[in-house]
Design a protein around this motif. Structure first.
Motif, mmCIF file in Angstrom:
data_model
loop_
_atom_site.group_PDB
_atom_site.id
_atom_site.type_symbol
_atom_site.label_atom_id
_atom_site.label_comp_id
_atom_site.label_asym_id
_atom_site.label_seq_id
_atom_site.Cartn_x
_atom_site.Cartn_y
_atom_site.Cartn_z
ATOM 1 N N ARG A 135 1.239 -1.516 0.315
ATOM 2 C CA ARG A 135 -0.215 0.119 -0.094
ATOM 3 C C ARG A 135 1.173 1.032 0.061
ATOM 4 N NH1 ARG A 135 -5.225 -0.216 1.363
ATOM 5 N NH2 ARG A 135 -5.275 2.131 0.756
ATOM 6 N N CYS A 136 2.101 1.254 1.180
ATOM 7 C CA CYS A 136 2.692 2.536 0.839
ATOM 8 C C CYS A 136 3.835 2.886 -0.153
ATOM 9 C CB CYS A 136 3.577 2.688 1.783
ATOM 10 S SG CYS A 136 2.621 2.148 3.203
ATOM 11 N N ILE A 137 4.130 1.677 -0.896
ATOM 12 C CA ILE A 137 4.743 1.809 -2.377
ATOM 13 C C ILE A 137 4.231 2.069 -3.491
ATOM 14 C CG2 ILE A 137 5.255 -0.459 -2.944
ATOM 15 C CD1 ILE A 137 7.968 2.001 -2.809
ATOM 16 N N GLY A 138 3.016 1.958 -2.990
ATOM 17 C CA GLY A 138 1.676 1.942 -4.320
ATOM 18 C C GLY A 138 1.536 3.457 -4.178
ATOM 19 N N ILE A 139 1.561 3.961 -2.694
ATOM 20 C CA ILE A 139 1.139 5.707 -2.456
ATOM 21 C C ILE A 139 2.213 6.664 -3.015
ATOM 22 C CG2 ILE A 139 1.427 7.620 -1.427
ATOM 23 C CD1 ILE A 139 -0.536 5.231 0.394
ATOM 24 N N GLY A 140 3.944 6.053 -2.848
ATOM 25 C CA GLY A 140 5.057 6.821 -3.929
ATOM 26 C C GLY A 140 4.414 6.514 -5.159
ATOM 27 N N ALA A 194 6.360 3.499 6.506
ATOM 28 C CA ALA A 194 6.913 2.049 5.820
ATOM 29 C C ALA A 194 8.167 2.747 5.095
ATOM 30 C CB ALA A 194 6.058 1.588 5.097
ATOM 31 N N LEU A 195 7.617 3.908 4.322
ATOM 32 C CA LEU A 195 9.152 4.036 3.215
ATOM 33 C C LEU A 195 10.700 4.599 3.672
ATOM 34 C CD1 LEU A 195 6.660 5.656 0.830
ATOM 35 C CD2 LEU A 195 7.137 3.121 0.395
ATOM 36 N N ASN A 196 10.267 5.354 4.875
ATOM 37 C CA ASN A 196 11.407 5.838 5.511
ATOM 38 C C ASN A 196 12.202 4.740 6.042
ATOM 39 O OD1 ASN A 196 12.854 8.043 6.293
ATOM 40 N ND2 ASN A 196 12.911 7.656 8.304
ATOM 41 N N ASN A 197 10.852 3.333 6.471
ATOM 42 C CA ASN A 197 12.519 1.683 6.748
ATOM 43 C C ASN A 197 12.892 1.586 5.990
ATOM 44 O OD1 ASN A 197 11.555 2.815 9.672
ATOM 45 N ND2 ASN A 197 9.292 1.706 9.846
ATOM 46 N N VAL A 198 12.306 1.475 5.004
ATOM 47 C CA VAL A 198 13.120 0.833 3.753
ATOM 48 C C VAL A 198 13.851 1.532 3.309
ATOM 49 C CG1 VAL A 198 12.500 0.926 1.264
ATOM 50 C CG2 VAL A 198 10.640 0.471 2.752
ATOM 51 N N ARG A 199 14.223 2.904 3.682
ATOM 52 C CA ARG A 199 15.237 3.584 3.274
ATOM 53 C C ARG A 199 16.626 3.970 4.622
ATOM 54 N NH1 ARG A 199 11.246 7.754 2.047
ATOM 55 N NH2 ARG A 199 11.791 9.155 3.433
ATOM 56 N N TYR A 237 12.707 4.265 -6.631
ATOM 57 C CA TYR A 237 13.634 5.300 -5.853
ATOM 58 C C TYR A 237 12.849 6.105 -6.033
ATOM 59 C CZ TYR A 237 17.559 2.136 -5.147
ATOM 60 O OH TYR A 237 18.413 0.972 -5.308
ATOM 61 N N LEU A 238 12.136 6.499 -6.776
ATOM 62 C CA LEU A 238 11.137 7.914 -7.010
ATOM 63 C C LEU A 238 9.958 7.752 -6.175
ATOM 64 C CD1 LEU A 238 11.260 9.184 -10.468
ATOM 65 C CD2 LEU A 238 11.631 10.238 -8.747
ATOM 66 N N ALA A 239 9.800 6.362 -6.158
ATOM 67 C CA ALA A 239 8.821 6.294 -5.155
ATOM 68 C C ALA A 239 9.040 6.165 -3.748
ATOM 69 C CB ALA A 239 7.741 4.685 -5.925
#
Length: 620
Positions: A319-324, A352-357, A383-385
């Protein structure tokens, strides 16, 4: 927080950050101005140790005067045979400060290659990293009458070794300090002995189509290019970067070391090539330049981590990467991002996304830069997402590195960006070859006037060998290398890099070479990602005893076939892969199949595995 809506950080500046018409002048002006500020860090015995500009300047001066004490003359060449480490920078700047020419040699090169490069460059002093590299130097020196001195950076295992030609770097520094005291004014004479138009460094090409060629770059070109880089991708003293690519390669030498000296960016040296993932998490660089293979490995690690996570975690990530992706797609189309989507991305970032980074160590990164090889557009989009602009740059050893760069605020997937303001780039109307012209173009190939004349025409245009196009907005695209374009037996022109990039987006594939020139159909030779494929096999109780047996396992063959099928669906039938072969040997940088920057050599692979290739074209 995402950088997608704030690209001001990437805007360049024409302001002169550090004066100087040579890299030597720029370096010593930087030492004088920055003094006690932090310049570099290295990790030893588990502890990060910082070097100030003053400390670095003292060491460089001592090494330079140590060279002078051993008879090193202005214009003499010194070569550096070592991995990327702090002492590489000290030796390099010392050679230039002594009025010499600096040349880098890949630490993966064999003794015979070391011999050729030292002979071709007329090397008189050879810096080596350790006992392993010293062994190569000792074998090579029998055929190097001009070699006078070998300097060892790391003396572990060599404390009792004696040889009149071999000296430790520490001892050279001691001798240099004493000689400096005895000969006042000599160092200052050496620093100012070179003119801007004089030869400063040699960068040898990888030699995939013959013997390596020494590209000559002047002091003026180095000073010009670092000022030019800052017009495109601005850095300053608040930035931190990681040095880990080979310093004898144009990307890290100019875009890393020299650019950081000019801007004051803090350089952090990884412990060794194997510790890059760990070190990047410790450093968390604000600006990060890497080759596509590194970005692919990071993506693969995240993909596999998500696959191993629980069902709920997988759902959250999706869901989070989809928003990205929703945000990045609007940014790519130059469309405004509505407030509700900004809010949703902010939440996705927190969840989620900051944890991935953070998992990759790029949570502080303002910008990511990729170059040296083509990259999958889908990887850039991923990476843009995550909220990080990934900008592709394109250039060559002969052009001092980057000649085009992607504008941070106007990213176009699949493009290498627009011409950098410090040089001209155009497409030859007859051959569609990309040409470069400007003060950053090299002086020529050392000892190879004919090759120079073939590469730079009478109007000063550098012929790159890359085929491409340019659109009405000035965005360039690379079709392929002129020598790599495939023409099938049916007359269809195929761009192999496009197919290969799609396949390398798979977490199970490290590299691929598409075959098919003058053939009825396309085939591919694949190098698997050992960690991910091994995990796949272990999770499914697939028996294997070594790397070769892993590649031959039916389940692994089926896995790769499924990855190929996914990519095949994106191409017309005539462009689809019909057969594949998995390399059953785990390759390293020492193997002839790989370039020092870990890319498969197409022509070498085609020659070495000709029997395998022919088998893929025999009737079943």
């Amino acid at each position: 927080m995402s950088q997608l809506w704030n690209t001001a950080h990437a805007q360049g500046t024409t302001q002169v950050v550090m004066p100087g018409e040579t890299m030597v002048e720029i370096f010593w002006n930087a030492v004088a101005q920055r003094g006690a500020r932090l310049m570099m860090r290295e990790k030893k015995l588990g502890i990060w140790r910082g070097w100030t500009w003053n400390e670095t300047g003292d060491a460089v001066r001592q090494i330079a005067m140590g060279l002078v004490a051993h008879g090193f003359q202005p214009g003499d060449c010194a070569s550096i045979l070592a991995n990327t480490r702090l002492e590489w920078v000290l030796a390099d700047m010392a050679v230039l400060s002594a009025g010499g020419v600096s040349n880098g040699i890949y630490p993966t090169d064999a003794a015979s290659q070391v011999q050729y490069l030292c002979a071709d460059s007329s090397t008189t002093v050879l810096f080596v990293e350790d006992e392993e590299q010293l062994d190569k130097a000792l074998v090579a020196r029998e055929h190097l009458p001009k070699l006078k001195l070998i300097v060892v950076m790391d003396m572990e295992g060599l404390t009792r070794y004696t040889d009149p030609m071999v000296i430790s770097l520490d001892r050279l520094r001691e001798m240099g300090e004493a000689h400096d005291a005895e000969q006042p004014g000599v160092f200052e004479q050496r620093v100012t002995s070179r003119r801007p138009e004089d030869l400063a460094i040699l960068i040898y090409t990888s030699g995939t189509t013959g013997k390596p060629k020494g590209a000559m770059h002047s002091h003026a070109a180095l000073a010009y290019i670092v000022r030019g880089y800052n017009q495109v991708l601005r850095q300053d003293e608040h930035d931190e970067r990681m040095l880990f690519l080979p310093l004898c390669h144009v990307a890290e030498r100019l875009g890393g070391q020299y650019f950081s000296i000019y801007t004051g960016t803090i350089c952090n040296f990884v412990e060794n090539p194997d510790t890059v993932p760990e070190n990047v998490r410790e450093i968390a660089p604000t600006t990060f330049t890497a080759v596509p293979r590194v970005w692919e490995k990071f993506y693969s690690a995240v993909t596999m981590a998500v696959a191993e996570a629980g069902v709920f975690q997988q759902w959250v990530y999706k869901r989070c990467i989809g928003i990205g992706y929703a945000v990045s797609d609007r940014v790519l189309k130059q469309q405004a991002v509505p407030l509700w989507l900004k809010a949703a991305f902010h939440l996705a970032n927190l969840v989620a996304l900051n944890n991935v980074r953070r998992m990759m160590g790029i949570q502080r990164a303002r910008i990511l830069v990729t170059g040296a090889a083509p990259i999958s557009p889908e990887l850039v989009r991923w990476y843009l997402a995550l909220g990080l602009p990934m900008l592709e740059v394109w250039g060559q050893t002969e052009s001092c590195g980057g000649s085009t760069a992607m504008p941070a605020g106007r990213i176009q997937l699949g493009s290498i960006g627009t011409a950098c303001p410090y040089n001209e780039v155009k497409v030859d109307p007859l051959t569609q070859e990309l040409l470069i012209r400007g003060p950053n173009v090299f002086m020529g190939y050392l000892n190879q006037a004919e090759k120079t004349a073939e590469t730079v025409d009478a109007q000063g245009w550098l012929h790159t060998g890359d085929v491409g196009s340019v659109d009405a907005d000035g965005y360039f695209r690379i079709t392929d290398r002129m020598k790599d374009i495939i023409i099938t037996a049916g007359g269809k022109n195929i761009t192999p890099s496009e197919w290969e990039n799609e396949l390398k987006f798979s977490p199970y594939v490290t590299d691929a070479v598409v075959i098919g020139d003058r053939r009825a159909y396309l085939t591919v030779i694949i190098m698997i990602d050992l960690d991910n494929v091994e995990k796949f096999a272990q999770d499914r109780d697939v028996p294997f005893s070594n790397y070769a047996s892993l590649t031959r396992a039916a389940e692994v063959q089926a896995l790769i076939q499924a990855e190929i099928d996914k990519v095949n669906r994106k191409f017309a039938r005539v462009e689809q892969i019909k057969q594949f072969h998995l390399l059953d040997t785990q390759l390293t940088a020492e193997d002839d199949e790989l370039t020092p920057t870990m890319k498969l050599k197409r022509k070498f692979v085609e020659q070495k595995y000709s029997g395998v290739i022919e088998a893929m074209y025999r009737p079943s």
